[in-house]
Design an enzyme around this catalytic site. Structure first.
Site, PDB file in Angstrom:
ATOM      1  N   HIS A  30       0.842  -1.190   0.000  1.00 33.96           N
ATOM      2  CA  HIS A  30       0.000   0.000   0.000  1.00 33.96           C
ATOM      3  C   HIS A  30       0.882   1.247   0.000  1.00 33.96           C
ATOM      4  CE1 HIS A  30      -2.367  -3.287   1.687  1.00 33.96           C
ATOM      5  NE2 HIS A  30      -3.471  -2.611   1.393  1.00 33.96           N
ATOM      6  N   HIS A 263      -4.157   2.982  -3.305  1.00 32.37           N
ATOM      7  CA  HIS A 263      -4.376   2.443  -1.964  1.00 32.37           C
ATOM      8  C   HIS A 263      -3.641   1.131  -1.749  1.00 32.37           C
ATOM      9  CE1 HIS A 263      -6.479   1.479   1.788  1.00 32.37           C
ATOM     10  NE2 HIS A 263      -6.564   0.251   1.312  1.00 32.37           N
ATOM     11  N   HIS A 472     -28.333 -15.892  24.765  1.00 36.87           N
ATOM     12  CA  HIS A 472     -27.246 -15.707  25.718  1.00 36.87           C
ATOM     13  C   HIS A 472     -26.548 -17.021  26.076  1.00 36.87           C
ATOM     14  CE1 HIS A 472     -28.890 -11.747  26.013  1.00 36.87           C
ATOM     15  NE2 HIS A 472     -28.191 -11.395  27.073  1.00 36.87           N
TER      16      HIS A 472
END
Length: 668
Positions: A30, A263, A472
């Site tokens: 990059h 990029h 949960h």
């Protein structure tokens, strides 16, 4: 705009040219961020950060975090230029096997890299943890006469970082705690991998950070004078600072600046040539560093030695005035535990059942008065996780203390714990419900990748939590977490195993440990008060003679294995109970020990665990039976839920009979 001096401009252009050459030679990487942030990097390393390239672990150094880890070439370039042990040949081996310059910064791989960053947002939250650790260590060791800990945490973050939820969690907490040690530069280049940031991102980032309670500034990130002034202002404000620096990705590239093409891909040989021509840089040789530029940056070696020398004078005076505290400093910096701490581990009575979460809380409070650098908290579940250190208050903006209220920020909590751990000198832990480990998994994975000693206190570990229901109730989590390399997942079967689990976690220095703990009470056994727990699996209760069947239990289901073994032995069927709180520790034992616990000749085996059965086959074999739950749970009292899904002594006995019938049939 303030014009840079000719030397400043050569330094900035050197960074840009090295970024192009480094990525181009690797044909991967990059280049855009390193080029766009070249002015910021030059300002930071030349004028603001306090560091010593010859001692990357100097305790009072400023920390730098490249949260936008894809721009790693920028960090490696600055480390090389400033004289860290990172030769130019390593820049030329960027992203190659066994180099010190991997695609994203890796903790321990490269001198000067403080933490592993890669997934966006992690470094942002790591820095928040570093600031919290700094506050705690400073409070413990600084004196009125000598401040031996007094530094900042700098970071560069990107559009992608500030989009990530974990950064928002961490930023909110940092603003609440007024962590003025934080100086973050936001590389506001308006580009993401897919194209213009405005395609997905039109919020007012600065306004958001204002709301978090941060000190904010907007500047031209290519104006060296503005960058230096903003950094000075940030250092003089008591709040955490965000400097939104308008930059240009691929700055200087005639055809790819301000586009996504700069990029995540090399510019290409033609564009590198065009860019060098545009900025007036020689085309050859590649990896050129002018002598005056190198001399400028290498001056940081002498400057850093001088800064550290001044600090060492203060530290020596502090050591002489605080001999006992100095001994604690030395020990804690080495990651050691105080003498006699094991004797503080509680031993629980078999007379009274107790949940392993309560046993964990009792263990924390038994050792905390001696292990003074044990710090942690939970994600708004203090009373449920039993993580509070009695006699201490919450960490606040005005007074840091050993209990940390992370708020409902599971991901931010665990990422901050990583930052606290790599900071050094602390034993850190954090709690939530086991089911919510999904929210924190990226941070747990990075702790495992870095092999740092974080302890996770994750309670409500099964369908046994009952009425809260399947949303949960963890089912797949045991095995999913065990799949993470270097993570020790310990699911203790009773209170005594829980105390030993804490011993294992705190004595481990080469990776994180995750404790899976019950909400419901479970029996306490005399046989579990043994160091054999530290081996991950052991014969918890044996039969007379060679066993015919082995029952392997973890966590709250250990009691079912014990009950089934008692029933089978009463019928004359020799049954052994093996407690297996930690797969990873057991697998690390030698072949002889593992054969002793699980002899190959005993093929009738049953595992009992309130979770998916996937993964148990390596212990029970093809003839064995796994009692588990391969679906989601239900909302009801824990006893009813367990019975509904077959977690009963009778069902385990039936499973043992099935395993015995399979092996007997196979023999005949």
């Amino acid at each position: 705009m303030t014009e840079p001096t000719p030397l400043d401009q050569r330094c900035i252009d050197t960074i840009r040219a090295l970024a192009m050459d480094t990525v181009q030679k690797a044909n991967s990487g990059h280049p855009g961020l390193p080029m766009g942030c070249s002015v910021i990097a030059h300002a930071l390393w030349s004028n603001h950060m306090r560091f010593n390239p010859r001692d990357p672990h100097w305790p009072n150094r400023d920390r730098f975090v490249l949260s936008a880890g894809h721009g790693s070439a920028l960090l490696y370039i600055m480390l090389h230029l400033c004289g860290y042990d990172l030769p130019l040949s390593e820049l030329q081996r960027f992203r190659q096997l066994h180099s010190k310059t991997p695609g994203h910064p890796e903790y321990r791989d490269t001198p000067g890299v403080e933490v592993t960053t890669g997934p966006l947002g992690q470094g942002f939250a790591n820095g928040v943890g570093m600031a919290m650790a700094k506050r705690l260590v400073a409070k413990r060791f600084n004196s009125d006469a000598q401040r031996i800990i007094d530094h900042r945490i700098y970071a560069i973050c990107s559009d992608g970082d500030v989009m990530e939820g974990v950064a928002s969690e961490a930023a909110s907490l940092a603003g609440h705690l007024r962590l003025g040690e934080l100086v973050y530069v936001y590389d506001d280049n308006h580009i993401t991998l897919d194209g213009p940031a405005e395609d997905t991102f039109t919020e007012d980032v600065v306004g958001r950070f204002d709301a978090y309670g941060w000190h904010t500034q907007r500047i031209d990130g290519l104006d060296l004078g503005a960058v230096n002034a903003a950094l000075d202002a940030a250092k003089n404000d008591p709040r955490p600072s965000l400097i939104a620096a308008r930059t240009h990705i691929g700055w200087g590239s005639p055809h790819k600046q301000d586009t996504a093409k700069a990029h995540g891909n090399p510019l290409g040989e033609d564009e590198v040539r065009a860019t060098k021509e545009a900025i007036g840089w020689p085309l050859e040789p590649t990896f050129l560093i002018p002598d005056d530029v190198l001399a400028h940056y290498r001056a940081s070696i002498d400057r850093g030695a001088g800064l550290q020398g001044q600090w060492e004078d203060v530290f020596t005076a502090w050591r002489q005035a605080n001999a006992e505290l100095a001994r604690a400093w030395d020990s804690e910096q080495r990651g050691e535990l105080p003498d006699g701490w094991r004797s503080r581990l509680p031993r629980f009575s078999i007379e009274e059942p107790v949940s392993t979460r309560v046993a964990s809380g009792k263990t924390i409070n038994a050792i905390a008065p001696l292990v003074l650098n044990l710090v942690g908290g939970s994600a708004d579940l203090r009373s449920s996780n039993e993580t509070f250190i009695e006699g201490h208050q919450y960490f606040t903006a005005d007074e840091p203390d050993r209990n940390i209220a992370f708020g409902v920020r599971e991901h931010g909590m665990c990422s901050a714990l990583n930052g606290m751990s790599v900071y050094g000198g602390l034993h850190v832990y954090g709690g939530t419900f086991l089911c919510f480990s999904d929210y924190a998994r990226p941070a747990i994975r990075l702790a495992s990748l870095m092999e740092i000693p974080v302890t996770y206190v994750f309670t409500h570990d099964s369908i046994g939590l009952g009425e809260d229901g399947p949303t949960h109730q963890p089912v797949e989590h045991h095995m999913a977490l065990r799949a993470i390399p270097h993570l020790h997942v310990i699911r203790p079967g009773d209170a005594n195993e829980t105390a030993m689990a804490w011993r294992s976690a705190l004595e481990r220095r080469d990776g994180p440990t995750l404790l899976e703990l019950t909400r419901q009470k479970v029996p306490v056994y005399a046989e579990t008060a043994t160091e054999a727990v530290l081996r991950g699996g052991y014969v918890m209760r044996d039969c007379a003679g060679t066993p015919e069947v082995i029952l392997i239990g973890t966590g709250s289901e250990l009691q079912l294995a014990v009950g089934a073994a008692d029933s089978l032995n009463g019928e004359g069927i020799r049954a052994r109970v093996v407690s297996m709180p930690c797969f990873e520790l057991f697998d690390a034992q030698d072949d002889g020990y593992r054969e002793q616990v699980l002899p190959r000749e005993v093929r009738a085996r049953v595992s009992v665990e309130a979770g998916i059965t996937f993964g148990w086959e390596k212990y029970v074999g093809e003839d064995g039976v796994s009692v588990g739950i391969n679906r989601f749970g239900a909302s009801a009292p824990d006893r009813d839920v367990f019975a509904n899904f077959g977690f009963t002594v009778d069902n385990v006995v039936a499973a043992a009979r099935t395993a015995l019938s399979r092996t007997r049939t196979a023999v005949h």
